[in-house]
Enzyme design. Structure first.
Site, PDB file in Angstrom:
ATOM      1  N   ASP A  66       0.851  -1.196   0.000  1.00 21.87           N
ATOM      2  CA  ASP A  66       0.000   0.000   0.000  1.00 21.87           C
ATOM      3  C   ASP A  66       0.886   1.245   0.000  1.00 21.87           C
ATOM      4  O   ASP A  66       1.647   1.462   0.948  1.00 21.87           O
ATOM      5  CB  ASP A  66      -0.878  -0.050   1.263  1.00 21.87           C
ATOM      6  CG  ASP A  66      -1.763   1.175   1.386  1.00 21.87           C
ATOM      7  OD1 ASP A  66      -1.939   1.897   0.374  1.00 21.87           O
ATOM      8  OD2 ASP A  66      -2.282   1.410   2.503  1.00 21.87           O
TER       9      ASP A  66
ATOM     10  N   ASP B 233      -4.174   3.782   2.455  1.00 17.15           N
ATOM     11  CA  ASP B 233      -5.627   3.602   2.588  1.00 17.15           C
ATOM     12  C   ASP B 233      -5.936   2.147   2.947  1.00 17.15           C
ATOM     13  O   ASP B 233      -7.101   1.724   2.939  1.00 17.15           O
ATOM     14  CB  ASP B 233      -6.364   4.034   1.304  1.00 17.15           C
ATOM     15  CG  ASP B 233      -5.991   3.173   0.105  1.00 17.15           C
ATOM     16  OD1 ASP B 233      -5.071   2.323   0.230  1.00 17.15           O
ATOM     17  OD2 ASP B 233      -6.614   3.340  -0.965  1.00 17.15           O
TER      18      ASP B 233
ATOM     19  N   ASP C 239      -4.239 -10.342 -16.019  1.00 17.62           N
ATOM     20  CA  ASP C 239      -5.307 -11.322 -15.863  1.00 17.62           C
ATOM     21  C   ASP C 239      -6.414 -10.961 -16.848  1.00 17.62           C
ATOM     22  O   ASP C 239      -6.859  -9.813 -16.893  1.00 17.62           O
ATOM     23  CB  ASP C 239      -5.843 -11.256 -14.426  1.00 17.62           C
ATOM     24  CG  ASP C 239      -6.139 -12.626 -13.860  1.00 17.62           C
ATOM     25  OD1 ASP C 239      -6.918 -13.356 -14.497  1.00 17.62           O
ATOM     26  OD2 ASP C 239      -5.615 -12.951 -12.789  1.00 17.62           O
TER      27      ASP C 239
ATOM     28  N   ASP D 138      -8.471 -16.372 -17.127  1.00 15.67           N
ATOM     29  CA  ASP D 138      -9.312 -16.871 -16.042  1.00 15.67           C
ATOM     30  C   ASP D 138     -10.335 -17.901 -16.547  1.00 15.67           C
ATOM     31  O   ASP D 138     -10.977 -17.678 -17.580  1.00 15.67           O
ATOM     32  CB  ASP D 138     -10.050 -15.664 -15.444  1.00 15.67           C
ATOM     33  CG  ASP D 138     -10.744 -15.980 -14.134  1.00 15.67           C
ATOM     34  OD1 ASP D 138     -10.054 -16.349 -13.175  1.00 15.67           O
ATOM     35  OD2 ASP D 138     -11.994 -15.864 -14.085  1.00 15.67           O
TER      36      ASP D 138
ATOM     37  N   GLU E   9      -6.287 -20.868 -17.133  1.00 13.78           N
ATOM     38  CA  GLU E   9      -6.699 -21.528 -15.899  1.00 13.78           C
ATOM     39  C   GLU E   9      -7.777 -22.539 -16.278  1.00 13.78           C
ATOM     40  O   GLU E   9      -8.845 -22.166 -16.758  1.00 13.78           O
ATOM     41  CB  GLU E   9      -7.253 -20.517 -14.898  1.00 13.78           C
ATOM     42  CG  GLU E   9      -7.499 -21.162 -13.549  1.00 13.78           C
ATOM     43  CD  GLU E   9      -8.572 -20.473 -12.722  1.00 13.78           C
ATOM     44  OE1 GLU E   9      -8.603 -20.677 -11.496  1.00 13.78           O
ATOM     45  OE2 GLU E   9      -9.404 -19.733 -13.293  1.00 13.78           O
TER      46      GLU E   9
ATOM     47  N   HIS F   1      -3.827 -17.114  -5.434  1.00 12.04           N
ATOM     48  CA  HIS F   1      -4.749 -16.342  -4.590  1.00 12.04           C
ATOM     49  C   HIS F   1      -6.029 -17.111  -4.253  1.00 12.04           C
ATOM     50  O   HIS F   1      -6.875 -16.592  -3.525  1.00 12.04           O
ATOM     51  CB  HIS F   1      -5.092 -15.041  -5.302  1.00 12.04           C
ATOM     52  CG  HIS F   1      -5.848 -15.292  -6.579  1.00 12.04           C
ATOM     53  ND1 HIS F   1      -5.298 -15.966  -7.648  1.00 12.04           N
ATOM     54  CD2 HIS F   1      -7.118 -15.007  -6.932  1.00 12.04           C
ATOM     55  CE1 HIS F   1      -6.197 -16.066  -8.608  1.00 12.04           C
ATOM     56  NE2 HIS F   1      -7.318 -15.495  -8.200  1.00 12.04           N
ATOM     57  N   ASP F   2      -6.204 -18.313  -4.826  1.00  8.56           N
ATOM     58  CA  ASP F   2      -7.404 -19.116  -4.551  1.00  8.56           C
ATOM     59  C   ASP F   2      -7.120 -20.278  -3.600  1.00  8.56           C
ATOM     60  O   ASP F   2      -8.047 -21.021  -3.241  1.00  8.56           O
ATOM     61  CB  ASP F   2      -7.952 -19.735  -5.850  1.00  8.56           C
ATOM     62  CG  ASP F   2      -8.546 -18.689  -6.779  1.00  8.56           C
ATOM     63  OD1 ASP F   2      -8.956 -17.621  -6.303  1.00  8.56           O
ATOM     64  OD2 ASP F   2      -8.598 -18.970  -7.998  1.00  8.56           O
TER      65      ASP F   2
HETATM   66  O1  ISL Z   1     -11.263 -20.898  -5.763  1.00  7.69           O
HETATM   67  C1  ISL Z   1     -11.668 -21.946  -6.183  1.00  7.69           C
HETATM   68  C2  ISL Z   1     -11.893 -23.038  -5.304  1.00  7.69           C
HETATM   69  O2  ISL Z   1     -12.112 -22.564  -4.072  1.00  7.69           O
HETATM   70  C3  ISL Z   1     -11.904 -22.241  -7.571  1.00  7.69           C
HETATM   71  O3  ISL Z   1     -13.060 -22.946  -7.766  1.00  7.69           O
HETATM   72  C4  ISL Z   1     -11.932 -20.964  -8.369  1.00  7.69           C
HETATM   73  O4  ISL Z   1     -13.120 -20.314  -8.174  1.00  7.69           O
HETATM   74  C5  ISL Z   1     -11.751 -21.339  -9.791  1.00  7.69           C
HETATM   75  O5  ISL Z   1     -10.482 -21.891  -9.873  1.00  7.69           O
HETATM   76  C6  ISL Z   1     -11.827 -20.131 -10.689  1.00  7.69           C
HETATM   77  O6  ISL Z   1     -10.963 -19.136 -10.259  1.00  7.69           O
HETATM   78  C7  ISL Z   1     -10.868 -17.962 -10.980  1.00  7.69           C
HETATM   79  O7  ISL Z   1     -12.109 -17.405 -11.346  1.00  7.69           O
HETATM   80  C8  ISL Z   1     -12.948 -16.969 -10.299  1.00  7.69           C
HETATM   81  C9  ISL Z   1     -12.218 -16.081  -9.270  1.00  7.69           C
HETATM   82  O8  ISL Z   1     -13.016 -15.932  -8.135  1.00  7.69           O
HETATM   83  C10 ISL Z   1     -10.884 -16.681  -8.883  1.00  7.69           C
HETATM   84  O9  ISL Z   1     -10.199 -15.818  -8.013  1.00  7.69           O
HETATM   85  C11 ISL Z   1     -10.132 -16.933 -10.147  1.00  7.69           C
HETATM   86  O10 ISL Z   1      -8.806 -17.366  -9.925  1.00  7.69           O
HETATM   87  C12 ISL Z   1     -14.048 -16.186 -10.945  1.00  7.69           C
HETATM   88  O11 ISL Z   1     -13.513 -15.220 -11.788  1.00  7.69           O
HETATM   89 CA    CA Z   2      -3.432   2.083  -1.410  1.00  2.00          CA
END
Ligand code: ISL
Ligand code: CA
Length: 539
Positions: free
Chosen positions: A21, A25, A98, A193, A247, A319-320
């Site tokens: 950051d 904020d 992305d 994605d 993905e 991040h998932d």
């Molecule tokens: O996070 C998951 C399992 O908990 C996956 O099912 C995930 O939602 C899936 O891999 C798709 O992910 C991508 O598209 C989603 C988004 O929420 C995720 O952050 C992204 O990586 C929808 O855009």
């Molecule tokens: Ca910031």
């Protein structure tokens, strides 16, 4: 396999909200990333993948886009973005954006117009008079009613993420324009994605009852997928020196070969999910006990079946996903297990990915209270689980271990207030262990996860056999050990990893090799120590 830069470089994933950051904020931003370019340069990565920074109502923190050509104000401006591209390129680091085009935000003008059946937009999304029986990735139904249009629309994720209708050629032209816009600004490619969901059976047949993803066969890996990807490649991607990583949940090696074989001109590589099921029954909320064999089997399968036919990625975190030390290693042996996992993974064939914080051995936050979580999936699954009859306690246990927020806590830069991420309280709390686990601390110690990652990056840059060599399992039946060999015409690499927290017996003699990497200073004779990893090399 053809040699190209995107097979050879390490990719570093930045989740911008949680990286740095700059304006206090509490939300990470693009100028914050610019501040940290020297850190990335020093680490040795060659590519950055930036999770979405586009204009968005942030229902799914940027994976719900309302304007593909502008930056969300909390992240900065388009000028900041141009500056980031310039600074990264100066440091010889490429930038991958992305590309979230399976769906938009419901606040995107296309959806607003589609609701009103305005001109060509009437048909930009999936609409039906009757509610169809398809399941959402975030739990619950994938078809919801829209009052204004008086019809149901499809959203494979949150209600605020309606799915685009890719059978409509205008949709595809709009996506191509978005891609050109960013490539012309100097971006070096896209992480696409949920790309294997874009093509659907547009008659939308009801799916058979299933606890997970009802109707999946009508929206996952539909044959038209290949047609649409080839079209994007032909019309846009092939005209730039760029790369794409798709993905792709629910793909087999043979699907991946169709998607990534260079002659087919679709994608350059994919994220498969088989090894993400090492501690669950396909869906992460149905957890099972982790065993090292559960990682070895899928990883080895992909190495053996894709070699020469396509190209894979190497990842354990993003991040998932919850943090890999918690899932596949051990908190007691944080350094040893983090470095063993890195050794096991990054000496395989495929493009290597690091998720921010993985290189300093960050671990799950495991917040106790539901309201400490910000992620929409976490809250949806909690509600869905309670409806199905699971207790509060049971759901919280799942969430503590598997919530996506485990990986989304702010990057731990130092032991200063809020881990040096921000001077104010961040959008998601910092993991309380930041005093011990942070970049400054990791750089200071001479034996640390950070230094070990740097060493692996150097080795991969030095030995092409690690990138392109053939793969062979050694001692496959051994349940505690993961060992394999990489070879090309001139070189040979042997990797040996103890996947357990016990000493295990090991008597292979590699005395005619050089030990080029190990996470223990001293090796014991005939024993591998807890989570010990070794890499041998011979010319
Ligand atoms: O996070 C998951 C399992 O908990 C996956 O099912 C995930 O939602 C899936 O891999 C798709 O992910 C991508 O598209 C989603 C988004 O929420 C995720 O952050 C992204 O990586 C929808 O855009
Ligand atoms: Ca910031």
């Amino acid at each position: 396999m053809k040699k190209t830069w995107f097979k050879e470089q390490f990719v570093y994933q930045i989740y911008p909200r949680s990286f740095k950051d700059s304006n206090q904020d509490g939300i990470g931003d693009i100028p914050g990333i610019i501040e940290k370019v020297p850190y990335l340069k020093d680490l040795g990565v060659g590519i950055v993948w930036l999770s979405p920074v586009y204009q968005s109502p942030m229902e799914d923190f940027g994976y719900d886009i309302s304007d593909y050509r502008n930056i969300a104000p909390e992240f900065g401006t388009l000028d900041d973005m141009k500056r980031l591209i310039k600074e990264l390129h100066k440091a010889k680091i490429k930038l991958v954006m992305d590309l979230v085009v399976n769906h938009t935000s419901s606040e995107h003008p296309w959806f607003q117009k589609s609701v009103k059946r305005e001109g060509k937009y009437a048909d930009y999304y999936h609409w039906e008079d009757k509610k169809k029986k398809w399941g959402s990735f975030f739990g619950g139904d994938a078809w919801s009613y829209n009052e204004e249009r008086g019809q149901y629309y499809l959203h494979l994720f949150a209600k605020g993420q309606p799915d685009l209708n890719w059978d409509n050629p205008d949709v595809r032209e709009d996506v191509k324009d978005i891609m050109r816009f960013w490539l012309d600004l100097g971006v070096d490619g896209f992480r696409c994605d949920v790309i294997n969901l874009i093509a659907k059976d547009n008659t939308h047949p009801n799916g058979h009852w299933s606890l997970i993803l009802r109707g999946k066969k009508y929206f996952c890996n539909h044959p038209n997928l290949h047609k649409y990807l080839h079209e994007l490649n032909r019309d846009v991607l092939s005209k730039y020196d760029c790369f794409t990583v798709g993905e792709t949940a629910f793909v087999k090696p043979k699907d991946a070969a169709l998607l990534t074989h260079p002659d087919r001109q679709e994608l350059d590589m994919v994220f498969e999910f088989d090894h993400m099921a090492a501690d669950n029954y396909v869906v992460k909320w149905f957890m099972k006990k982790f065993k090292p064999m559960n990682l070895k089997k899928p990883l080895s399968k992909w190495q053996n079946q894709l070699n020469g036919k396509g190209w894979n990625t190497l990842y354990l975190e993003n991040h998932d996903q919850a943090r890999s030390i918690n899932r596949f290693g051990s908190l007691e042996y944080r350094y040893e297990s983090a470095t063993m996992l890195a050794t096991m993974l990054y000496f395989q064939q495929g493009t290597p990915f690091i998720y921010q914080g993985q290189e300093i051995g960050m671990t799950n936050a495991g917040f106790e209270q539901l309201d400490q979580y910000q992620d929409i999936e976490t809250h949806n699954i909690y509600r869905f689980g309670r409806k199905l009859g699971f207790s509060h306690k049971r759901m919280m246990k799942k969430i503590r271990m598997m919530s996506r927020d485990n990986a989304r806590t702010p990057m731990q830069w130092s032991s200063d207030f809020n881990a040096g991420f921000s001077n104010v309280d961040p959008w998601l709390s910092v993991n309380p262990n930041y005093k011990e686990i942070n970049v400054v601390e990791e750089q200071k110690k001479d034996q640390s996860v950070y230094h070990y990652f740097k060493r692996i990056i150097d080795l991969r840059n030095k030995y092409p056999v690690i990138v392109y060599g053939d793969y062979k399992d050694l001692d496959f039946r051994n349940k505690s050990l993961y060992s394999y060999q990489r070879t090309d015409k001139t070189d040979e690499i042997i990797v040996v990893c103890n996947g357990t927290k016990r000493d295990i017996e090991y008597s292979k003699d590699y005395s005619d090799f050089t030990l080029i990497l190990s996470n223990y200073r001293d090796q014991k004779e005939n024993i591998l120590q807890p989570f010990e990893a070794r890499v041998y090399y011979k010319k």
